[in-house]
Enzyme design. Structure first.
Site, PDB file in Angstrom:
ATOM      1  N   GLN A 210       3.295   4.481   2.636  1.00  9.17           N
ATOM      2  CA  GLN A 210       3.051   3.807   4.056  1.00  9.17           C
ATOM      3  C   GLN A 210       3.667   2.540   4.507  1.00  9.17           C
ATOM      4  O   GLN A 210       4.069   2.200   5.151  1.00  9.17           O
ATOM      5  CB  GLN A 210       1.575   3.998   4.503  1.00  9.17           C
ATOM      6  CG  GLN A 210       0.911   2.863   3.900  1.00  9.17           C
ATOM      7  CD  GLN A 210      -0.525   2.687   4.800  1.00  9.17           C
ATOM      8  OE1 GLN A 210      -1.232   3.485   5.009  1.00  9.17           O
ATOM      9  NE2 GLN A 210      -0.945   1.242   4.905  1.00  9.17           N
TER      10      GLN A 210
ATOM     11  N   ASP B 124      -6.737  -0.623  -1.106  1.00 10.54           N
ATOM     12  CA  ASP B 124      -5.589   0.369  -1.293  1.00 10.54           C
ATOM     13  C   ASP B 124      -4.198  -0.598  -1.595  1.00 10.54           C
ATOM     14  O   ASP B 124      -3.139   0.250  -1.613  1.00 10.54           O
ATOM     15  CB  ASP B 124      -5.412   1.030  -0.098  1.00 10.54           C
ATOM     16  CG  ASP B 124      -5.513   0.343   1.139  1.00 10.54           C
ATOM     17  OD1 ASP B 124      -5.312  -0.957   0.948  1.00 10.54           O
ATOM     18  OD2 ASP B 124      -5.512   1.007   2.262  1.00 10.54           O
TER      19      ASP B 124
ATOM     20  N   TYR C 249      -0.614  -3.861  18.847  1.00 12.27           N
ATOM     21  CA  TYR C 249      -0.255  -3.172  17.413  1.00 12.27           C
ATOM     22  C   TYR C 249      -0.967  -2.306  16.528  1.00 12.27           C
ATOM     23  O   TYR C 249      -1.013  -2.068  15.587  1.00 12.27           O
ATOM     24  CB  TYR C 249       0.164  -4.533  16.477  1.00 12.27           C
ATOM     25  CG  TYR C 249       1.454  -5.387  17.108  1.00 12.27           C
ATOM     26  CD1 TYR C 249       2.600  -4.739  17.122  1.00 12.27           C
ATOM     27  CD2 TYR C 249       0.957  -6.396  18.001  1.00 12.27           C
ATOM     28  CE1 TYR C 249       3.704  -5.621  17.660  1.00 12.27           C
ATOM     29  CE2 TYR C 249       1.913  -7.072  18.660  1.00 12.27           C
ATOM     30  CZ  TYR C 249       3.320  -6.758  18.671  1.00 12.27           C
ATOM     31  OH  TYR C 249       4.232  -7.559  19.023  1.00 12.27           O
TER      32      TYR C 249
ATOM     33  N   TYR D 227       1.988   0.754  14.600  1.00  9.83           N
ATOM     34  CA  TYR D 227       0.769   0.403  13.808  1.00  9.83           C
ATOM     35  C   TYR D 227       1.120   1.168  12.605  1.00  9.83           C
ATOM     36  O   TYR D 227       1.291   2.507  12.706  1.00  9.83           O
ATOM     37  CB  TYR D 227      -0.534   0.756  14.489  1.00  9.83           C
ATOM     38  CG  TYR D 227      -1.687   0.504  13.380  1.00  9.83           C
ATOM     39  CD1 TYR D 227      -1.972  -0.692  13.317  1.00  9.83           C
ATOM     40  CD2 TYR D 227      -2.310   1.609  12.888  1.00  9.83           C
ATOM     41  CE1 TYR D 227      -2.940  -1.108  12.263  1.00  9.83           C
ATOM     42  CE2 TYR D 227      -3.286   1.217  11.882  1.00  9.83           C
ATOM     43  CZ  TYR D 227      -3.800  -0.096  11.645  1.00  9.83           C
ATOM     44  OH  TYR D 227      -4.496  -0.210  10.365  1.00  9.83           O
TER      45      TYR D 227
ATOM     46  N   ASP E 270       0.947  -1.081   0.059  1.00 14.89           N
ATOM     47  CA  ASP E 270       0.182  -0.093   0.063  1.00 14.89           C
ATOM     48  C   ASP E 270       0.886   1.018  -0.034  1.00 14.89           C
ATOM     49  O   ASP E 270       1.565   1.579   0.885  1.00 14.89           O
ATOM     50  CB  ASP E 270      -0.891  -0.063   1.188  1.00 14.89           C
ATOM     51  CG  ASP E 270      -1.789   1.178   1.451  1.00 14.89           C
ATOM     52  OD1 ASP E 270      -1.504   2.147   0.686  1.00 14.89           O
ATOM     53  OD2 ASP E 270      -2.525   1.072   2.345  1.00 14.89           O
TER      54      ASP E 270
ATOM     55  N   LYS F 135      -2.553  -2.492   7.944  1.00 14.61           N
ATOM     56  CA  LYS F 135      -2.673  -4.110   7.872  1.00 14.61           C
ATOM     57  C   LYS F 135      -1.802  -4.879   6.886  1.00 14.61           C
ATOM     58  O   LYS F 135      -1.178  -4.115   5.750  1.00 14.61           O
ATOM     59  CB  LYS F 135      -3.937  -4.473   7.898  1.00 14.61           C
ATOM     60  CG  LYS F 135      -4.742  -4.662   8.963  1.00 14.61           C
ATOM     61  CD  LYS F 135      -3.902  -5.900   9.892  1.00 14.61           C
ATOM     62  CE  LYS F 135      -4.375  -6.016  11.417  1.00 14.61           C
ATOM     63  NZ  LYS F 135      -3.490  -6.770  12.054  1.00 14.61           N
ATOM     64  N   ASP F 136      -1.437  -6.191   7.072  1.00 10.71           N
ATOM     65  CA  ASP F 136      -0.268  -6.585   6.218  1.00 10.71           C
ATOM     66  C   ASP F 136      -1.384  -7.486   5.159  1.00 10.71           C
ATOM     67  O   ASP F 136      -1.169  -8.706   5.234  1.00 10.71           O
ATOM     68  CB  ASP F 136       0.410  -7.586   7.129  1.00 10.71           C
ATOM     69  CG  ASP F 136       0.495  -7.509   8.505  1.00 10.71           C
ATOM     70  OD1 ASP F 136       1.447  -6.421   8.643  1.00 10.71           O
ATOM     71  OD2 ASP F 136      -0.041  -7.738   9.505  1.00 10.71           O
TER      72      ASP F 136
ATOM     73  N   ASN G  45      16.849  -7.817  -0.230  1.00 12.04           N
ATOM     74  CA  ASN G  45      15.704  -8.457  -0.262  1.00 12.04           C
ATOM     75  C   ASN G  45      14.596  -7.766   0.442  1.00 12.04           C
ATOM     76  O   ASN G  45      14.649  -7.029   1.195  1.00 12.04           O
ATOM     77  CB  ASN G  45      15.768 -10.114   0.639  1.00 12.04           C
ATOM     78  CG  ASN G  45      14.735 -10.935   0.330  1.00 12.04           C
ATOM     79  OD1 ASN G  45      13.542 -10.621   0.456  1.00 12.04           O
ATOM     80  ND2 ASN G  45      15.178 -11.991   0.114  1.00 12.04           N
TER      81      ASN G  45
ATOM     82  N   HIS H 124      -8.386   4.774   2.652  1.00 16.86           N
ATOM     83  CA  HIS H 124      -7.822   3.658   2.376  1.00 16.86           C
ATOM     84  C   HIS H 124      -8.638   2.545   1.619  1.00 16.86           C
ATOM     85  O   HIS H 124      -8.647   1.280   1.926  1.00 16.86           O
ATOM     86  CB  HIS H 124      -7.615   2.999   3.896  1.00 16.86           C
ATOM     87  CG  HIS H 124      -6.584   3.551   4.548  1.00 16.86           C
ATOM     88  ND1 HIS H 124      -5.245   3.496   4.427  1.00 16.86           N
ATOM     89  CD2 HIS H 124      -6.431   4.143   5.748  1.00 16.86           C
ATOM     90  CE1 HIS H 124      -4.594   4.174   5.589  1.00 16.86           C
ATOM     91  NE2 HIS H 124      -5.415   4.636   6.086  1.00 16.86           N
TER      92      HIS H 124
HETATM   93  C1  F6R Z   1      -6.163   0.900   6.838  1.00 12.55           C
HETATM   94  C2  F6R Z   1      -7.304   0.651   7.489  1.00 12.55           C
HETATM   95  C3  F6R Z   1      -8.123   1.892   7.981  1.00 12.55           C
HETATM   96  C4  F6R Z   1      -7.558   2.980   8.753  1.00 12.55           C
HETATM   97  C5  F6R Z   1      -8.535   3.991   9.205  1.00 12.55           C
HETATM   98  C6  F6R Z   1      -7.960   5.207  10.144  1.00 12.55           C
HETATM   99  O1  F6R Z   1      -5.536  -0.225   6.333  1.00 12.55           O
HETATM  100  O2  F6R Z   1      -7.747  -0.293   7.883  1.00 12.55           O
HETATM  101  O3  F6R Z   1      -9.412   1.331   8.528  1.00 12.55           O
HETATM  102  O4  F6R Z   1      -7.045   2.280   9.864  1.00 12.55           O
HETATM  103  O5  F6R Z   1      -8.995   4.456   7.869  1.00 12.55           O
HETATM  104  O6  F6R Z   1      -6.594   5.521   9.424  1.00 12.55           O
HETATM  105  P1  F6R Z   1      -5.874   6.937   9.840  1.00 12.55           P
HETATM  106  O7  F6R Z   1      -5.237   6.278  11.202  1.00 12.55           O
HETATM  107  O8  F6R Z   1      -4.826   7.029   8.934  1.00 12.55           O
HETATM  108  O9  F6R Z   1      -6.853   8.003   9.733  1.00 12.55           O
HETATM  109 MG    MG Z   2      -3.978   2.159   3.320  1.00 15.78          MG
HETATM  110 MG    MG Z   3      -4.846  -2.290   2.451  1.00 21.19          MG
END
Ligand code: F6R
Ligand code: MG
Ligand code: MG
Length: 365
Positions: A93, A51, A346, A227, A10, A230-231, A103, A17
């Site tokens: 990110q 994303d 996390y 944090y 991402d 997500k992976d 690697n 997202h």
């Molecule tokens: C990202 C995700 C989203 C964000 C959420 C808050 O992969 O799952 O749910 O965690 O939109 O995002 P921030 O902290 O960047 O405002």
């Molecule tokens: Mg994202």
């Molecule tokens: Mg994603």
């Protein structure tokens, strides 16, 4: 022997997202097309779920090859530049380091790679998921390779009857263990039921040692120690002729199981199978989504994708996922919709709890 590498990251969301802006996809394709023209890649495609951009590449360099990982890294850097220009959300990110070190593992992006002897016909399905984690593949992989109620071939096909070897990684301790199934099914389940920590990395056909499935096990937040996002994982499954049939590989997605990773990486919810043109999380940044891209690989060329989970036969699974979404959402900030404390470590929650630490006093007695 060709290698299929799927490397995802991402590097900027559109909007929030939810999706990848088309300009980012174009920039990624330019980078891979150049590598194809230069002869490094046999074939390439740029795909996405939510994303996350997935670089789908075939080549002759083998697994963990520096030139391929460097190409992926440089591609994500180039795409990040576009993402910054467009002020995409969270630009760059997943790129956790400034310098490439040979690697891509441990640098943020997720990778699943398989080197294989191309068969007379080579059907492969690549699954991409968003708003979840690599352990989300544990349950479907168990069903595909270990459950005769899912996979008729385990009973009927003499080439499958001996079973499969399942390699499990402990992503907290950086260890691995291989279970021989069906004999060690119960031992396997001891671990893979705890999918945040124990993640299936690879499945091999027992008789031949041929790799049948491989996943990305990269854990972004464990690498970063905080944090980041997500992976969102990748899964590659080879199908047919002694491996599970395409329909057996798709069958687990008829029941949307609960996975971790929805909204702020802090909630569980159903993994909804989606058509490829509908792979954009919306409600509560979700629900978590999976797409299935089917390919016939011909001399390393990617013939496809066919949209495998877009089919009408998954409509009821989508319906069930939406009903489950209503139900899980009704729990709001309560577990088990919200993840248990060890998984919240996390997320951004500890930043809030830290502030409240001084409010606790010892109970009398
Ligand atoms: C990202 C995700 C989203 C964000 C959420 C808050 O992969 O799952 O749910 O965690 O939109 O995002 P921030 O902290 O960047 O405002
Ligand atoms: Mg994202
Ligand atoms: Mg994603």
């Amino acid at each position: 022997m060709p290698t299929l590498s799927v490397i995802k990251a991402d590097v900027g969301g559109y909007v929030g997202h939810a999706d990848v802006h088309p300009d980012l996809m174009v920039r990624a394709a330019e980078s891979l097309d150049k590598a194809k023209a230069d002869g490094l890649l046999i074939d390439c495609q740029v795909q996405h779920v939510g994303d996350d951009i997935a670089l789908v590449m075939t080549h002759e360099q083998g697994e963990d090859a520096e030139p391929i990982h460097k190409l992926a890294w440089d591609t994500f850097l180039a795409v990040t530049k576009v993402a910054r220009e467009l002020k995409m959300y969270g630009a760059g990110q997943d790129l956790l380091s400034d310098a490439f070190s040979g690697n891509i593992k441990g640098m943020g992006p997720g990778s699943a790679e398989v080197e294989f002897e191309e068969r007379t016909s080579e059907p492969v399905i690549i699954f991409l998921a968003d708003k979840t984690e690599p352990g989300a593949w544990n349950l479907p992989l168990y069903k595909i390779f270990c459950d005769p109620f899912n996979t008729a071939g385990l009973v009927i096909d003499p080439k499958m009857h001996a079973g499969f070897e399942v390699e499990v990684h402990d992503v907290m301790e950086n260890k691995r263990v291989v279970f021989s199934c069906p004999e060690e099914l119960y031992d396997l389940l001891v671990f893979i039921g705890a999918q945040t920590r124990y993640v299936i990395k690879r499945v091999r056909q027992k008789d031949s040692g041929v790799t049948a499935a491989v996943t990305s096990t990269d854990r972004l937040n464990l690498i970063a120690g905080r944090y980041v996002g997500k992976d969102d994982p990748v899964l590659i499954v080879r199908c047919q002729s002694g491996l599970p049939a395409v329909g057996e590989v798709l069958e687990p997605w008829a029941n949307p199981h609960l996975v971790f990773g929805w909204m702020r990486g802090s909630h569980s919810g159903p993994l909804m199978p989606c058509p490829m043109d509908n792979a954009t999380p919306a409600r509560f940044d979700g629900p978590p989504r999976v797409v299935g891209m089917g390919y016939q690989i011909a001399n390393g060329r990617l013939i496809g994708p066919r949209d495998m989970l877009g089919d009408i036969s998954f409509d009821r699974a989508r319906e069930k996922a939406l009903e489950t979404t209503d139900y899980m959402r009704s729990m709001g900030p309560f577990e088990p919709h919200r993840l248990p404390p060890e998984d919240m470590e996390y997320t951004t929650l500890p930043l809030v709890t830290e502030r409240l630490e001084g409010r606790f006093e010892d109970l009398p007695g």
